[in-house]
Every structure is written in structure tokens, then in C-alpha cells.
Design a protein around this motif. Structure first.
Motif, PDB file in Angstrom:
ATOM      1  N   LEU A 129      -9.441  -1.314  -3.449  1.00 19.14           N
ATOM      2  CA  LEU A 129     -10.181  -2.246  -2.605  1.00 19.14           C
ATOM      3  C   LEU A 129      -9.457  -3.580  -2.464  1.00 19.14           C
ATOM      4  CD1 LEU A 129     -13.745  -1.430  -3.949  1.00 19.14           C
ATOM      5  CD2 LEU A 129     -12.894  -0.964  -1.633  1.00 19.14           C
ATOM      6  N   THR A 130      -8.699  -3.953  -3.480  1.00 15.37           N
ATOM      7  CA  THR A 130      -7.946  -5.209  -3.433  1.00 15.37           C
ATOM      8  C   THR A 130      -6.838  -5.175  -2.390  1.00 15.37           C
ATOM      9  OG1 THR A 130      -8.421  -5.611  -5.771  1.00 15.37           O
ATOM     10  CG2 THR A 130      -6.604  -6.840  -4.834  1.00 15.37           C
ATOM     11  N   LEU A 131      -6.417  -3.979  -1.972  1.00 13.97           N
ATOM     12  CA  LEU A 131      -5.371  -3.888  -0.952  1.00 13.97           C
ATOM     13  C   LEU A 131      -5.817  -4.507   0.375  1.00 13.97           C
ATOM     14  CD1 LEU A 131      -4.020  -0.257  -1.534  1.00 13.97           C
ATOM     15  CD2 LEU A 131      -2.998  -2.417  -2.275  1.00 13.97           C
ATOM     16  N   GLY A 132      -7.118  -4.600   0.605  1.00  8.82           N
ATOM     17  CA  GLY A 132      -7.614  -5.232   1.828  1.00  8.82           C
ATOM     18  C   GLY A 132      -7.197  -4.512   3.099  1.00  8.82           C
TER      19      GLY A 132
ATOM     20  N   SER B  63     -14.718   1.985   2.787  1.00  8.54           N
ATOM     21  CA  SER B  63     -14.554   0.937   1.776  1.00  8.54           C
ATOM     22  C   SER B  63     -15.888   0.549   1.152  1.00  8.54           C
ATOM     23  CB  SER B  63     -13.876  -0.296   2.392  1.00  8.54           C
ATOM     24  OG  SER B  63     -14.726  -0.907   3.348  1.00  8.54           O
TER      25      SER B  63
ATOM     26  N   GLU C  17       0.844  -1.187   0.000  1.00  9.88           N
ATOM     27  CA  GLU C  17       0.000   0.000   0.000  1.00  9.88           C
ATOM     28  C   GLU C  17       0.884   1.243   0.000  1.00  9.88           C
ATOM     29  OE1 GLU C  17      -1.460   1.146   4.255  1.00  9.88           O
ATOM     30  OE2 GLU C  17      -1.344  -1.053   4.154  1.00  9.88           O
TER      31      GLU C  17
ATOM     32  N   HIS D 196     -11.049  -0.618  -7.911  1.00 12.76           N
ATOM     33  CA  HIS D 196     -10.899  -2.052  -7.652  1.00 12.76           C
ATOM     34  C   HIS D 196      -9.499  -2.365  -7.116  1.00 12.76           C
ATOM     35  CE1 HIS D 196     -14.763  -3.500  -8.995  1.00 12.76           C
ATOM     36  NE2 HIS D 196     -14.656  -2.820 -10.129  1.00 12.76           N
ATOM     37  N   GLU D 197      -8.486  -1.681  -7.654  1.00 11.85           N
ATOM     38  CA  GLU D 197      -7.126  -1.896  -7.149  1.00 11.85           C
ATOM     39  C   GLU D 197      -7.011  -1.474  -5.693  1.00 11.85           C
ATOM     40  OE1 GLU D 197      -2.493  -0.530  -8.059  1.00 11.85           O
ATOM     41  OE2 GLU D 197      -4.084  -0.001  -9.463  1.00 11.85           O
TER      42      GLU D 197
END
Length: 230
Positions: free
Chosen positions: A176-179, A205, A116, A173-174
Motif C-alpha cells: 500500500l505504501t507504493l501508492g 487497494s 514497484e 503495508h509495504e
């Protein structure tokens, strides 16, 4: 007379990118340890424009070897190094250290792993279109310009080129993909320019996911059938 853009980019374009990465960050690069700012620059550049690392190393070293005099600075013919918290007498050695770190990274193939973003510069470098959306439509003036968040999003969608909207969807989307933890998503949207809270009852989120879904639906434009078709 100030430099023309093409000449500036040839001499200082990538050097400028490196030094912009130090905005709000200390220039505390050691001989054996790059600063967080330089690590952010290397991490992003390795994964997006790896060829630019060698250009940055060359431009940093050339500038350090031939610093501008006062006359050329006044004429705008040289790049003025921004204030990074170092004494003027320390700048030259610091620039050489940056060049050495870049050279070592390229020659060893030591690529920083994806992670991140860690600095303000890195957030904006990695998510440029999302920063345009959040900073442009969700600043502190948003309540005065739009009735609610949905109205702001409708305005964005209606006034923004479809290709840029598609890029925003990809960046959402990228992200959010970081979690990330929810508090970290709140920090992320703030770093990217959002100055209002997400609408109730959404978490940061959750609202980002709603925006991605809302913008991600492809809307086909139907016209009359082509000649010779049914």
C-alpha cells in the motif's frame, strides 16, 4: 542420480534464482543494457541479499565455462538451463553477459533504486507471503470453498502461523505504501495469484487495507495470573 539439495545449492542455487527471473520475460540482455528480468533480479537482490550478487556472478560464469554434456544432463548431475527463447549456441555468451552485468553492478556499487515490481518473478520475490494468501485463499475456487471473502480470511487467520500472518500484514503495508494507481493495484493482486474480484464496494487497494487492518490487531491471550501476583 539427481543431485542432492546441498550440492545443487552450492553449484547452482543462485544461478537458478537469476534464471527464474526470466519466466515470461525475454532474454534480450545487451552488452551495455541488462534486460528487464535481470534488472528485476538485481533490484530485489541488492535490497534484500546483496551478498548473493557475487555468488550469482560466480555460478553463472562457472556454468558458462563448463556447460554440461548430454550424459550428465540425463543423469541429473547438472542444472538444465530453462528455455529462454535463445538458440543453444547463444546460451553460453548470454550467461557470460549476465555475469558481466552483475560484476559491473557490484564493482561500481550501482544499486537500482527501489521501485514497484516490474515482472511476475519480482512480485512474488518481494511479497512471498501475500502471494501465498492471495493464491491459496482467493483463487477461482474461493466461491466454492467459502461463503464470502470474510470467511476465507477467517480460515486463513485460524489456520496460519501467527508469525506468517504478521509477515503478511507487513507486506500489505509495504504494498500500500507504493501508492499505485487503482488499476495497478488490480494488476498487483492478479500477479500475486488473486483470481476473484474484491468484495463490493471495495477497490483493490481499499480491500487490501481492510485485510491489513483485520489481520493486524494483536490478540493477547490471557491466562491465570502468575504466582505471587495480584
Amino acid at each position: 542420480m539427481s543431485m542432492k539439495p546441498l550440492e545443487f545449492d552450492r553449484l547452482y542455487g543462485e544461478l537458478d534464482q537469476v534464471l527464474r527471473a526470466y519466466e515470461g520475460q525475454p532474454a534480450d540482455d545487451g552488452a551495455d543494457r541488462p534486460s528487464d528480468a535481470l534488472l528485476a533480479y538485481m533490484r530485489h537482490t541488492w535490497h534484500t541479499r546483496p551478498w548473493a550478487l557475487s555468488v550469482a556472478e560466480l555460478q553463472l560464469r562457472a556454468y558458462a565455462r563448463n556447460p554440461p554434456g548430454r550424459l550428465r544432463l540425463r543423469l541429473g548431475e547438472f542444472y538444465p538451463v530453462p528455455d529462454v527463447g535463445l538458440a543453444e549456441s547463444e546460451i553460453q555468451d548470454w550467461l557470460f553477459r549476465l555475469a558481466d552485468h552483475l560484476k559491473q553492478s557490484v564493482e561500481s556499487g550501482n544499486v537500482p533504486p527501489t521501485a514497484e515490481p516490474q515482472t511476475h518473478w519480482e512480485w512474488h520475490a518481494r511479497f512471498p507471503e501475500l502471494a501465498q494468501l492471495l493464491g491459496g485463499w482467493f483463487s477461482q475456487d474461493m466461491p466454492d470453498e467459502f461463503t464470502d471473502h470474510d470467511a476465507a480470511m477467517r480460515d486463513y487467520s485460524a489456520t496460519t502461523d501467527a508469525q506468517l500472518v504478521a509477515r503478511v500484514v507487513g507486506e500489505l503495508h509495504e504494498l500500500l505504501t507504493l501508492g499505485l494507481e487503482e488499476a495497478d493495484y488490480a494488476l498487483a493482486v492478479a500477479e500475486l495469484g488473486m483470481e476473484v474480484d474484491p468484495p463490493a464496494p471495495y477497490s483493490p487497494s481499499g480491500w487490501l487495507a481492510k485485510v491489513a487492518d483485520g489481520l493486524g490487531g494483536f490478540r493477547a491471550e490471557y491466562g491465570p495470573p502468575a504466582a505471587g501476583t495480584q
